[in-house]
Motif scaffolding. Structure first.
Motif, PDB file in Angstrom:
ATOM      1  N   LEU A   5       0.853  -1.174   0.000  1.00 13.55           N
ATOM      2  CA  LEU A   5       0.000   0.000   0.000  1.00 13.55           C
ATOM      3  C   LEU A   5       0.894   1.230   0.000  1.00 13.55           C
ATOM      4  N   GLU A   6       0.720   2.060  -1.027  1.00 11.72           N
ATOM      5  CA  GLU A   6       1.517   3.279  -1.139  1.00 11.72           C
ATOM      6  C   GLU A   6       0.577   4.477  -1.179  1.00 11.72           C
ATOM      7  N   VAL A   7       0.898   5.490  -0.383  1.00  8.89           N
ATOM      8  CA  VAL A   7       0.099   6.705  -0.360  1.00  8.89           C
ATOM      9  C   VAL A   7       1.000   7.855  -0.791  1.00  8.89           C
ATOM     10  N   PHE A   8       0.610   8.507  -1.875  1.00  4.86           N
ATOM     11  CA  PHE A   8       1.369   9.629  -2.428  1.00  4.86           C
ATOM     12  C   PHE A   8       0.736  10.928  -1.951  1.00  4.86           C
ATOM     13  N   THR A   9       1.563  11.776  -1.339  1.00  4.12           N
ATOM     14  CA  THR A   9       1.081  13.033  -0.792  1.00  4.12           C
ATOM     15  C   THR A   9       2.043  14.162  -1.122  1.00  4.12           C
ATOM     16  N   SER A  10       1.636  15.357  -0.709  1.00  2.00           N
ATOM     17  CA  SER A  10       2.469  16.541  -0.840  1.00  2.00           C
ATOM     18  C   SER A  10       2.262  17.375   0.419  1.00  2.00           C
ATOM     19  N   GLN A  11       3.279  18.101   0.824  1.00  3.74           N
ATOM     20  CA  GLN A  11       3.176  18.912   2.041  1.00  3.74           C
ATOM     21  C   GLN A  11       2.130  20.014   1.908  1.00  3.74           C
ATOM     22  N   SER A  12       1.877  20.476   0.699  1.00  3.57           N
ATOM     23  CA  SER A  12       0.934  21.573   0.498  1.00  3.57           C
ATOM     24  C   SER A  12      -0.519  21.109   0.325  1.00  3.57           C
ATOM     25  N   CYS A  13      -0.750  19.825   0.357  1.00  2.00           N
ATOM     26  CA  CYS A  13      -2.077  19.255   0.106  1.00  2.00           C
ATOM     27  C   CYS A  13      -2.915  19.240   1.390  1.00  2.00           C
ATOM     28  N   PRO A  14      -4.073  19.901   1.368  1.00  2.00           N
ATOM     29  CA  PRO A  14      -4.906  19.925   2.576  1.00  2.00           C
ATOM     30  C   PRO A  14      -5.621  18.600   2.863  1.00  2.00           C
ATOM     31  N   TYR A  15      -5.776  17.737   1.858  1.00  2.00           N
ATOM     32  CA  TYR A  15      -6.489  16.473   2.035  1.00  2.00           C
ATOM     33  C   TYR A  15      -5.562  15.295   2.352  1.00  2.00           C
ATOM     34  N   CYS A  16      -4.291  15.498   2.154  1.00  2.00           N
ATOM     35  CA  CYS A  16      -3.331  14.399   2.325  1.00  2.00           C
ATOM     36  C   CYS A  16      -3.274  13.834   3.740  1.00  2.00           C
ATOM     37  N   ASP A  33       0.569  -7.991   7.410  1.00  2.00           N
ATOM     38  CA  ASP A  33       0.037  -8.352   6.104  1.00  2.00           C
ATOM     39  C   ASP A  33       0.064  -7.166   5.136  1.00  2.00           C
ATOM     40  N   LEU A  34       0.453  -5.996   5.651  1.00  2.00           N
ATOM     41  CA  LEU A  34       0.444  -4.778   4.841  1.00  2.00           C
ATOM     42  C   LEU A  34       1.838  -4.161   4.824  1.00  2.00           C
ATOM     43  N   ASP A  35       2.357  -3.945   3.629  1.00  2.00           N
ATOM     44  CA  ASP A  35       3.632  -3.256   3.431  1.00  2.00           C
ATOM     45  C   ASP A  35       3.283  -1.821   3.035  1.00  2.00           C
ATOM     46  N   TYR A  36       3.344  -0.895   3.990  1.00  2.00           N
ATOM     47  CA  TYR A  36       2.874   0.480   3.790  1.00  2.00           C
ATOM     48  C   TYR A  36       4.030   1.443   3.565  1.00  2.00           C
ATOM     49  N   GLN A  37       3.862   2.296   2.561  1.00  2.00           N
ATOM     50  CA  GLN A  37       4.826   3.364   2.299  1.00  2.00           C
ATOM     51  C   GLN A  37       4.075   4.670   2.093  1.00  2.00           C
ATOM     52  N   HIS A  38       4.549   5.695   2.775  1.00  2.00           N
ATOM     53  CA  HIS A  38       4.026   7.055   2.600  1.00  2.00           C
ATOM     54  C   HIS A  38       5.078   7.813   1.790  1.00  2.00           C
ATOM     55  N   LEU A  39       4.704   8.269   0.597  1.00  2.00           N
ATOM     56  CA  LEU A  39       5.667   8.860  -0.326  1.00  2.00           C
ATOM     57  C   LEU A  39       5.288  10.292  -0.670  1.00  2.00           C
ATOM     58  N   ASP A  40       6.237  11.208  -0.509  1.00  2.00           N
ATOM     59  CA  ASP A  40       6.043  12.591  -0.931  1.00  2.00           C
ATOM     60  C   ASP A  40       6.317  12.654  -2.434  1.00  2.00           C
ATOM     61  N   VAL A  56      -2.826  14.585  -5.783  1.00  2.00           N
ATOM     62  CA  VAL A  56      -2.626  14.005  -4.460  1.00  2.00           C
ATOM     63  C   VAL A  56      -3.807  14.364  -3.567  1.00  2.00           C
ATOM     64  N   PRO A  57      -4.110  13.498  -2.620  1.00  2.00           N
ATOM     65  CA  PRO A  57      -3.472  12.218  -2.366  1.00  2.00           C
ATOM     66  C   PRO A  57      -3.922  11.155  -3.368  1.00  2.00           C
ATOM     67  N   THR A  58      -3.028  10.239  -3.639  1.00  2.00           N
ATOM     68  CA  THR A  58      -3.335   9.074  -4.462  1.00  2.00           C
ATOM     69  C   THR A  58      -2.903   7.835  -3.690  1.00  2.00           C
ATOM     70  N   VAL A  59      -3.786   6.859  -3.630  1.00  2.00           N
ATOM     71  CA  VAL A  59      -3.516   5.613  -2.926  1.00  2.00           C
ATOM     72  C   VAL A  59      -3.357   4.508  -3.963  1.00  2.00           C
ATOM     73  N   VAL A  60      -2.233   3.793  -3.868  1.00  2.00           N
ATOM     74  CA  VAL A  60      -1.906   2.715  -4.795  1.00  2.00           C
ATOM     75  C   VAL A  60      -1.811   1.411  -4.004  1.00  2.00           C
ATOM     76  N   LEU A  61      -2.541   0.408  -4.455  1.00  2.00           N
ATOM     77  CA  LEU A  61      -2.529  -0.905  -3.828  1.00  2.00           C
ATOM     78  C   LEU A  61      -2.043  -1.917  -4.848  1.00  2.00           C
ATOM     79  N   GLU A  62      -0.948  -2.591  -4.516  1.00  2.00           N
ATOM     80  CA  GLU A  62      -0.379  -3.596  -5.414  1.00  2.00           C
ATOM     81  C   GLU A  62      -0.133  -3.030  -6.811  1.00  2.00           C
ATOM     82  N   GLY A  63       0.342  -1.792  -6.872  1.00  2.00           N
ATOM     83  CA  GLY A  63       0.707  -1.191  -8.150  1.00  2.00           C
ATOM     84  C   GLY A  63      -0.429  -0.577  -8.935  1.00  2.00           C
TER      85      GLY A  63
END
Length: 88
Positions: A5-16, A33-40, A56-63
């Motif tokens: 599970l990857e979550v793509f965010t930005s520091q300027s994003c109010p919803y992230c 069971d979850l390999d989590y990464q928070h990515l700017d 952003v935010p965008t959530v990616v699961l298994e690519g």
């Protein structure tokens, strides 16, 4: 086995922060069971290009993108459960 599970965010994003909060709930629910990464997005341009992240935010699961914007916790939980079942 675990699902990624990857979550793509930005520091300027109010919803992230909401997306990160939901992802952290998933970590509590699924544990190892979850390999989590928070990515700017500004620090991970290779991944942004690879997944064609446009907002952003965008959530990616298994690519695969599963949510643009803060994800619904129940829906994300169901998607993770399905991904775990596919691995068995």
């Amino acid at each position: 086995m675990s699902v990624k599970l990857e979550v793509f965010t930005s520091q300027s994003c109010p919803y992230c922060p909401m997306a990160v909060e939901v992802a952290e709930q998933m970590v509590k629910e699924f544990g190892d069971d979850l390999d989590y990464q928070h990515l700017d997005v500004n620090e991970n341009m290779d991944k942004v290009r690879e997944y064609e992240i446009m907002s952003v935010p965008t959530v990616v699961l298994e690519g695969k993108t599963v949510s643009i914007g803060a994800p619904d916790p129940e829906q994300l939980s169901r998607q993770i459960k399905k991904a775990l079942l596919r691995q068995k």
